[in-house]
Write a protein that holds these residues in place. Structure first.
Motif, PDB file in Angstrom:
ATOM      1  N   ASP A 147       1.078  -1.157  -0.026  1.00  0.00           N
ATOM      2  CA  ASP A 147      -0.045  -0.014   0.171  1.00  0.00           C
ATOM      3  C   ASP A 147       0.710   1.673   0.013  1.00  0.00           C
ATOM      4  N   GLY A 148       1.216   1.438  -1.016  1.00  0.00           N
ATOM      5  CA  GLY A 148       2.187   2.721  -1.276  1.00  0.00           C
ATOM      6  C   GLY A 148       3.270   2.332  -0.736  1.00  0.00           C
ATOM      7  N   ALA A 149       4.333   3.227   0.056  1.00  0.00           N
ATOM      8  CA  ALA A 149       5.605   2.829   0.960  1.00  0.00           C
ATOM      9  C   ALA A 149       4.966   1.973   2.138  1.00  0.00           C
ATOM     10  N   LEU A 150       3.545   1.480   2.406  1.00  0.00           N
ATOM     11  CA  LEU A 150       3.644   0.522   3.180  1.00  0.00           C
ATOM     12  C   LEU A 150       4.362  -1.260   2.535  1.00  0.00           C
ATOM     13  N   GLN A 151       4.922  -1.794   2.905  1.00  0.00           N
ATOM     14  CA  GLN A 151       4.776  -3.377   2.889  1.00  0.00           C
ATOM     15  C   GLN A 151       5.217  -3.988   4.088  1.00  0.00           C
ATOM     16  N   ILE A 152       4.212  -4.813   3.924  1.00  0.00           N
ATOM     17  CA  ILE A 152       3.939  -5.856   5.162  1.00  0.00           C
ATOM     18  C   ILE A 152       4.236  -7.117   4.672  1.00  0.00           C
ATOM     19  N   MET A 153       5.274  -8.296   5.018  1.00  0.00           N
ATOM     20  CA  MET A 153       6.119  -9.414   4.665  1.00  0.00           C
ATOM     21  C   MET A 153       5.442 -10.605   5.284  1.00  0.00           C
ATOM     22  N   VAL A 154       5.127 -11.645   4.779  1.00  0.00           N
ATOM     23  CA  VAL A 154       4.670 -12.919   5.663  1.00  0.00           C
ATOM     24  C   VAL A 154       5.328 -13.970   5.078  1.00  0.00           C
ATOM     25  N   SER A 155       6.502 -14.761   6.221  1.00  0.00           N
ATOM     26  CA  SER A 155       7.154 -15.368   5.276  1.00  0.00           C
ATOM     27  C   SER A 155       7.090 -16.496   6.832  1.00  0.00           C
TER      28      SER A 155
END
Length: 275
Positions: A147-155
């Motif tokens: 979401d724009g500058a937001l990056q959420i990664m699930v590993s």
């Protein structure tokens, strides 16, 4: 009476994880070997990170998405199978000067060839990821919400990619819709840069961090997303005093008004009519 010393309450070590980092590959040469569905996903991640991408794959192996990237010149295409010399320098048809790739991503349906590329990368100390072979990966790709500058990664550390995707969707559904969070982060990013211009000295760092924390806690995501450039400039006027104004005061300052010139009715005085 024994004098027992309490042990420090430090976080517990949980081994077996990965070091989750945001790897900056902007303007760096990255090689993708393969042109199928998995390669297409890898290429999109790289382009979103502003990497210079070279795809090594015969044209017959390109899927529609990768073929589109090639046609739009979003990537450099080497129309042949991988050769070991590719690791010495990105092929000469790349736009930038030929240099060894900063990383290599392999996504081909040929396990022996994939393993050979992995070994070649190890010899040259080039970080590599062999799709669907966790033991032949220096790093993993997680499931990402953007979401724009937001990056959420699930590993899941390569153990359950489909579960990672489900968890990522669950997190995304819990966030406000309409790009609110991304816009809020963008505005806070602009404020941080403006603050560095106002207080650039290294010794100002701790104060900057404390004040930015107060700002981030003072307003909701939706309020942050709606802050104008004028609001940010006015907000900076409170930095020296280490203060953060109420939102109504910040809005009242629009149009060039100084804080001391703002006269707002805040409900402190008034009257009531009793029956």
């Amino acid at each position: 009476m024994p004098n027992y010393k309490k042990e420090p309450d430090f976080p517990r070590v949980q081994g077996g994880g990965s070091l989750i980092i945001a790897w900056q590959v902007k303007n760096k040469q990255v090689m993708v070997v393969g042109g199928g569905e998995v390669a297409a996903g890898r290429i999109l991640h790289l382009l979103n990170a502003d990497a210079d991408v070279t795809v090594v794959c015969p044209s017959s192996g390109l899927n529609p998405e990768v073929r589109h990237r090639v046609a739009q010149k979003q990537v450099t295409h080497v129309d042949r199978v991988f050769q070991p010399s590719d690791l010495d320098a990105v092929p000469s048809d790349a736009a930038a000067a030929p240099t060894p790739p900063a990383m290599v991503l392999v996504a081909i349906d040929d396990p022996p060839a994939s393993t050979q590329i992995w070994k070649l990368c190890k010899e040259r100390r080039i970080p590599a990821n062999i799709a669907d072979v966790p033991s032949e990966c220096d790093f993993y790709f997680g499931s990402v919400h953007r979401d724009g500058a937001l990056q959420i990664m699930v590993s899941t550390n390569g153990k359950g990619p489909r579960l990672a995707a489900s968890i990522r969707k669950w997190i995304a559904n819990a966030l406000p819709r309409g790009g609110v969070v991304g816009n809020a982060i963008e505005r806070i990013g602009v404020l941080r840069q403006k603050l560095r211009d106002v207080a650039p000295a290294p010794e100002d760092g701790p104060k900057r961090m404390r004040w930015m924390t107060k700002v981030s806690d003072a307003y909701s995501w939706d309020q942050m997303a709606r802050l104008t450039d004028e609001d940010l400039d006015n907000l900076l006027k409170f930095y020296e005093a280490n203060d953060v104004p109420a939102l109504y005061l910040l809005k009242a300052m629009r149009g060039g008004r100084a804080p001391e010139d703002v006269d707002l009715f805040d409900g402190s005085f008034g009257f009531s009519v009793g029956v």
